[in-house]
Design an enzyme around this catalytic site. Structure first.
Site, mmCIF file in Angstrom:
data_model
loop_
_atom_site.group_PDB
_atom_site.id
_atom_site.type_symbol
_atom_site.label_atom_id
_atom_site.label_comp_id
_atom_site.label_asym_id
_atom_site.label_seq_id
_atom_site.Cartn_x
_atom_site.Cartn_y
_atom_site.Cartn_z
ATOM 1 N N GLY A 1 37.731 79.676 118.758
ATOM 2 C CA GLY A 1 36.509 78.884 118.809
ATOM 3 C C GLY A 1 36.816 77.538 119.420
ATOM 4 O O GLY A 1 37.973 77.192 119.689
ATOM 5 N N SER A 2 35.782 76.743 119.627
ATOM 6 C CA SER A 2 35.964 75.476 120.329
ATOM 7 C C SER A 2 36.880 74.515 119.589
ATOM 8 O O SER A 2 37.639 73.759 120.216
ATOM 9 C CB SER A 2 34.603 74.814 120.565
ATOM 10 O OG SER A 2 33.920 74.640 119.334
ATOM 11 N N GLU B 1 39.477 75.152 118.066
ATOM 12 C CA GLU B 1 40.863 75.615 118.149
ATOM 13 C C GLU B 1 41.439 75.504 119.561
ATOM 14 O O GLU B 1 42.632 75.761 119.764
ATOM 15 C CB GLU B 1 40.969 77.078 117.695
ATOM 16 C CG GLU B 1 40.659 77.303 116.236
ATOM 17 C CD GLU B 1 39.198 77.109 115.906
ATOM 18 O OE1 GLU B 1 38.895 76.311 114.995
ATOM 19 O OE2 GLU B 1 38.342 77.737 116.568
ATOM 20 N N HIS C 1 39.188 99.107 84.948
ATOM 21 C CA HIS C 1 37.987 99.075 85.785
ATOM 22 C C HIS C 1 36.729 99.362 84.974
ATOM 23 O O HIS C 1 35.621 99.044 85.404
ATOM 24 C CB HIS C 1 38.132 100.101 86.910
ATOM 25 C CG HIS C 1 37.116 99.954 88.006
ATOM 26 N ND1 HIS C 1 36.900 100.933 88.959
ATOM 27 C CD2 HIS C 1 36.250 98.964 88.310
ATOM 28 C CE1 HIS C 1 35.940 100.540 89.789
ATOM 29 N NE2 HIS C 1 35.535 99.357 89.420
ATOM 30 N N HIS D 1 38.314 79.963 113.063
ATOM 31 C CA HIS D 1 37.378 79.018 113.673
ATOM 32 C C HIS D 1 36.556 78.295 112.613
ATOM 33 O O HIS D 1 35.545 78.812 112.128
ATOM 34 C CB HIS D 1 36.451 79.762 114.633
ATOM 35 C CG HIS D 1 35.415 78.883 115.282
ATOM 36 N ND1 HIS D 1 35.698 77.630 115.749
ATOM 37 C CD2 HIS D 1 34.094 79.087 115.535
ATOM 38 C CE1 HIS D 1 34.600 77.099 116.265
ATOM 39 N NE2 HIS D 1 33.611 77.970 116.131
ATOM 40 N N GLU E 1 36.673 87.698 112.117
ATOM 41 C CA GLU E 1 37.715 87.064 111.318
ATOM 42 C C GLU E 1 38.204 87.912 110.145
ATOM 43 O O GLU E 1 39.376 87.808 109.756
ATOM 44 C CB GLU E 1 37.239 85.695 110.831
ATOM 45 C CG GLU E 1 37.149 84.641 111.912
ATOM 46 C CD GLU E 1 35.832 84.635 112.682
ATOM 47 O OE1 GLU E 1 35.607 83.697 113.468
ATOM 48 O OE2 GLU E 1 35.027 85.584 112.492
ATOM 49 N N GLY F 1 39.891 96.005 95.620
ATOM 50 C CA GLY F 1 38.660 96.769 95.501
ATOM 51 C C GLY F 1 37.645 96.428 96.575
ATOM 52 O O GLY F 1 36.592 97.053 96.659
#
Length: 533
Positions: free
Chosen positions: A28-29, A31, A280, A73, A50, A399
């Protein structure tokens, strides 16, 4: 005299010193100053979203046993990544996650793409998070993040870096040696050795910490010396004991009643590299009523602190197991009966999931690695695809879906000399399907087997356990994984009849590059736990 270089130069020098050869990211800008004039000796691995970036870095870190380095980003990218950051935290995978931030001079104005309180965003699922107060502090913050990520229990760390920091002057940081092994209390280990010697019917419960620590061989030696049964802890994300070994007893369910029943015959239970226990569903855990003596060996002090009964020994796996082998006397007790593998399932149409799993286990080449995310089919996988032990099996401990497909890409990057097989459900696959593009672009030796039962099988099973009806959102008709995979650059085929399966798997597993096999299976799902009373 201390040399002055840029923050960016100091950071890349640190990465080289730490043995980090790949950086996983989606640019992204904020970075771009970090990414400009990229060095030729560090491989930038592009992921298309991501969550996939984090999953790939997680798999790569597990395969190489070194921290994965990630560049995200700003706040938006961290937000996309958080599900798999949570999984990395539960997996105890070492990651150093960096994210861009707007320029320091305009941060008070709340500019576009800025991250407010950036270091708080990924908490509590990182071990350390910081936005350094000064640009020159960035390399030291990244060094601290690395040391922290690598210290057992391992996990992700986070550093937010403003866009204008990378070109600022900084002092070079020399990489340091930080030990990672923690020896056990000798008296505590001796007490456990005495308990093992006195026990009539001992059992070990092995967890993912053993395989993470490269201690499977030690675990086998200990089991054979003590002639104890060996069970796998609930939801173990690794294989820490060979599943064809004659002392291997089976897998524990994440149900208090079922765990207690499975372990009822043992007078001593020693849990190694796992919590005591991961549940669980609700129920009475008779295992904690006092009839069974419990010990735990863990490298995680927090896991030790929440153990409800018995004694916990906090240490890393290798020194603890080595000391226990040394102090425990040989025994002549009768060997326990191991589990008996079921007969091979019969072919049928529609294809039974059990038949697919058995066929895949037979077809996989020697040394291949399995990465799994098919929760409703895990019991069948455990029956029909016994794993060989060390570094043979990976899944997610959280999970949360969307981890294993990109993780398989990362494992294939980290272990390019073997075939990686990703076994994934149709619902799971759609969370991070774009990871296939990265695999195809790099021609990785990866085969993805999609079990397509046109729905969320685990939720269908839980509907039966909870005795609820007419739950919406469980069916997933109309997804064409062959077209999706081909659109992302992979070789792909669909199997609808059992007679086609062996040939399709053989072709896919020998394909030079990334292949996808979509298998249409019977939509019937097993009941994962006992039904609610």
């Amino acid at each position: 005299m201390v040399s002055t270089i840029t923050v960016k130069q100091a950071t890349f020098d640190l990465l080289r010193a730490f043995g980090i050869k790949k950086v996983f990211g989606n640019p992204g800008s904020t970075e771009l100053p970090f990414l400009s004039d990229w060095p030729g000796d560090i491989d930038y691995v592009l992921g298309l979203q991501e969550a996939s970036v984090i999953g790939m870095a997680d798999g790569y870190a597990q395969a190489t046993r070194n921290a994965g380095f990630v560049n995200l980003h700003s706040a938006a990218g961290v937000g996309h990544a958080l599900g798999n950051v949570f999984t990395a935290f539960r997996n105890q995978t070492p990651l150093v996650i960096t994210a861009g931030q707007q320029a320091r001079s305009i941060l008070p104005l709340q500019p576009f793409l800025f991250a407010e309180r950036a270091s708080e965003f990924p908490r509590p699922y990182v071990k350390f998070a910081v936005e350094p107060a000064r640009a020159e502090d960035v390399p030291a913050a990244i060094a601290r993040a690395y040391y922290t990520a690598m210290q057992p229990p391992c996990g992700p760390t986070f550093v937010s870096v403003p866009i204008d920091d990378w070109t600022k002057p900084a002092q070079a940081i020399e990489a340091r040696s930080v030990t990672r092994e923690l020896s056990p209390d000798r008296d505590a280990i001796r007490g456990l050795a005495d308990a093992l010697a006195a026990s009539q019917h001992p059992a070990f419960v092995v967890g993912p910490g053993i395989d993470r620590a490269q201690a499977v061989e030690l675990m086998v030696r200990l089991a054979e010396k003590t002639r104890a049964a060996v069970w796998v802890s609930p939801f173990s994300a690794r294989c820490s004991f060979p599943e064809r070994h004659p002392q291997f007893a089976g897998f524990l369910h994440a149900s208090p009643g079922q765990i207690s029943e499975a372990l009822r015959a043992y007078d001593l239970v020693v849990v190694i590299g796992a919590p005591v226990f991961t549940f669980h569903v609700e129920g009475h855990a008779a295992i904690f009523d006092g009839a069974t003596t419990l010990f735990q060996i863990t490298d995680d002090p927090e896991a030790a602190s929440v153990t409800p009964s018995g004694a916990s020994i906090v240490a890393t796996m290798k020194p603890a197991l080595a000391a226990l082998i040394e102090l425990t006397p040989a025994t002549k007790r009768t060997l326990p009966k191991g589990r008996v593998l079921p007969a091979a399932p019969q072919a049928a149409d529609p294809i039974p999931a059990e038949f697919l799993l058995h066929s895949l286990g037979v077809a996989m080449p020697d040394g291949a690695v399995l990465v799994e995310e098919a929760p409703s089919h895990r019991p069948a996988m455990q029956k029909f695809m016994p794993m060989r032990g060390a570094d043979s099996f990976y899944t997610m401990a959280s999970g949360g879906l969307g981890h294993s497909l990109p993780a398989s890409v990362g494992i294939a990057l980290g272990r390019p000399d073997i075939r990686t097989v990703c076994l994934v459900g149709d619902g799971s696959a759609m969370y991070s399907i774009q990871a296939l593009w990265t695999a195809a672009q790099r021609n990785l030796p990866l085969t993805v087997v999609v079990i397509n039962n046109e729905g969320y099988g685990a939720m269908r099973s839980f509907s039966q356990v909870m005795q609820v009806r007419d739950v919406p959102g469980l069916n997933l008709p109309g997804i064409d994984f062959v077209k999706i995979a081909e659109g992302l650059g992979c070789d792909a085929t669909r199997v609808t009849r059992s007679s086609e399966l062996a040939g399709a798997l053989k072709r896919a597993l020998s394909h030079d590059g990334t292949s996808v096999v979509e298998v249409m299976v019977d939509s019937t799902v097993p009941v994962l736990y006992e039904r609610k009373a």
